[in-house]
Design an enzyme around this catalytic site. Structure first.
Site, PDB file in Angstrom:
ATOM      1  N   ALA A   1       0.262 -11.837 -21.233  1.00 36.05           N
ATOM      2  CA  ALA A   1       0.974 -12.450 -22.350  1.00 36.05           C
ATOM      3  C   ALA A   1       1.212 -13.914 -22.032  1.00 36.05           C
ATOM      4  O   ALA A   1       1.056 -14.351 -20.900  1.00 36.05           O
ATOM      5  CB  ALA A   1       2.287 -11.721 -22.585  1.00 36.05           C
ATOM      6  N   LYS A   2       1.592 -14.677 -23.082  1.00 37.87           N
ATOM      7  CA  LYS A   2       1.822 -16.114 -22.940  1.00 37.87           C
ATOM      8  C   LYS A   2       2.840 -16.430 -21.855  1.00 37.87           C
ATOM      9  O   LYS A   2       2.711 -17.377 -21.120  1.00 37.87           O
ATOM     10  CB  LYS A   2       2.345 -16.679 -24.268  1.00 37.87           C
ATOM     11  N   ARG A   3       3.883 -15.609 -21.777  1.00 34.57           N
ATOM     12  CA  ARG A   3       4.954 -15.917 -20.827  1.00 34.57           C
ATOM     13  C   ARG A   3       4.580 -15.546 -19.397  1.00 34.57           C
ATOM     14  O   ARG A   3       5.370 -15.692 -18.486  1.00 34.57           O
ATOM     15  CB  ARG A   3       6.228 -15.175 -21.242  1.00 34.57           C
TER      16      ARG A   3
END
Ligand code: GLU
Ligand code: ZN
Length: 281
Positions: A254-256
């Site tokens: 994921a982006k995070r």
């Protein structure tokens, strides 16, 4: 032959992005074609200039030169509006003021059969606002949905060519499944004035992209884009949905996922070839 990489500047690029960017770049180079960039920043709240700059730095460091100045979606709201106006004039859009909660309630009503169907954008819209008037000027400041059944009834059955890992060959879009399992998708969000589906379709055409490469997680959105191309009279690219990079637990990144950020590997002294090796290239 023209490919593109289209990051959303809402966080650092990680190994999954590196795989997507390198895939597009290497396919273009192998064919003597062009590799393009597009900054997908229609979400003005989550997009940050610092992430855009970091993405460009990381791509340059990876050795992925792009052939034209990057396109930026936040510069193109007028173009999206014009595409929406075309669909509105065809009577294919309607305004929707439902809140997430209204949609959930209507979709789980007993006459709807209980559990709501989940499509590529979440719960399949139960059609509450479909009766709203579709006359007058294009509405502003309100969400606009595509009347999927009407949109499909007026055109020949959409189809596309897929060269990636996801159903390679000629893919014919099943209108029954599109109506039941995708439904009346939002083409203009109230807060953005556009949507991922509309912008990506209009922009791939504007950049002259002939081969869309992206993760197989986005494959279920492709029939929506192919239908929009048909409705808006846009050329049809070929699609290549590639495998996803997963973490050691088999979950997609994921982006995070800062732990897998390209910037972190760079800071630790890894080279672009180390990155390619990490993602099996
Ligand atoms: N902007 C999208 C993302 O970051 C990719 C869109 C696309 O490749 O169609 O996931
Ligand atoms: Zn509604």
């Amino acid at each position: 032959m023209r490919t593109r990489f289209a990051p959303s500047p809402t966080g650092p690029l990680h190994l999954g992005h590196a795989f997507a960017a390198i895939t597009a770049h290497d396919l273009a180079r192998a064919a003597g074609g062009a590799f393009l960039l597009r900054i997908e920043d229609i979400d003005r709240v989550r997009s940050k200039p610092q992430w855009e700059q970091q993405a460009l730095d990381d791509l340059a460091w990876l050795g992925l030169g792009w052939d034209e100045p990057p396109m930026r979606q936040s510069d193109r709201l007028g173009t999206y509006r014009a595409a929406l106006a075309e669909l509105w004039a065809l009577g294919l859009l309607y305004p929707c003021t439902c809140q997430r909660r209204d949609i959930l309630e209507a979709a789980t009503a007993p006459q709807e059969g209980g559990a709501p169907l989940i499509g590529p954008d979440g719960i399949v819209y139960p059609g509450t606002c479909r009766h709203r008037p579709r006359t007058g000027p294009l509405p502003e400041g309100v969400a606009l949905r595509l009347d999927m059944e009407l949109a499909l009834s007026g055109t020949k059955v959409p189809h596309y060519t897929e060269t990636g890992v996801h159903r390679p060959g000629q893919v014919v879009v099943d209108p029954i499944r599109m109506i039941r399992e995708v439904g009346d998708v939002v083409l203009a969000r109230r807060d953005f004035g556009t949507s991922y589906h509309l912008s990506v379709t209009v922009d791939d055409a504007a950049q002259g992209v002939t081969l869309v490469t992206r993760g197989e997680d986005l494959a279920e959105a492709t029939p929506i884009h192919v239908l929009l191309q048909q409705l808006l009279g846009l050329p049809k690219p070929t699609y290549h949905h590639h495998r996803l990079i997963r973490d050691e637990h088999g979950r997609r990144l994921a982006k995070r996922e800062d732990a897998k950020a390209i910037a972190r590997y760079r800071a630790e002294g890894e080279t672009p070839s180390d990155i390619r090796r990490r993602i099996g290239l």
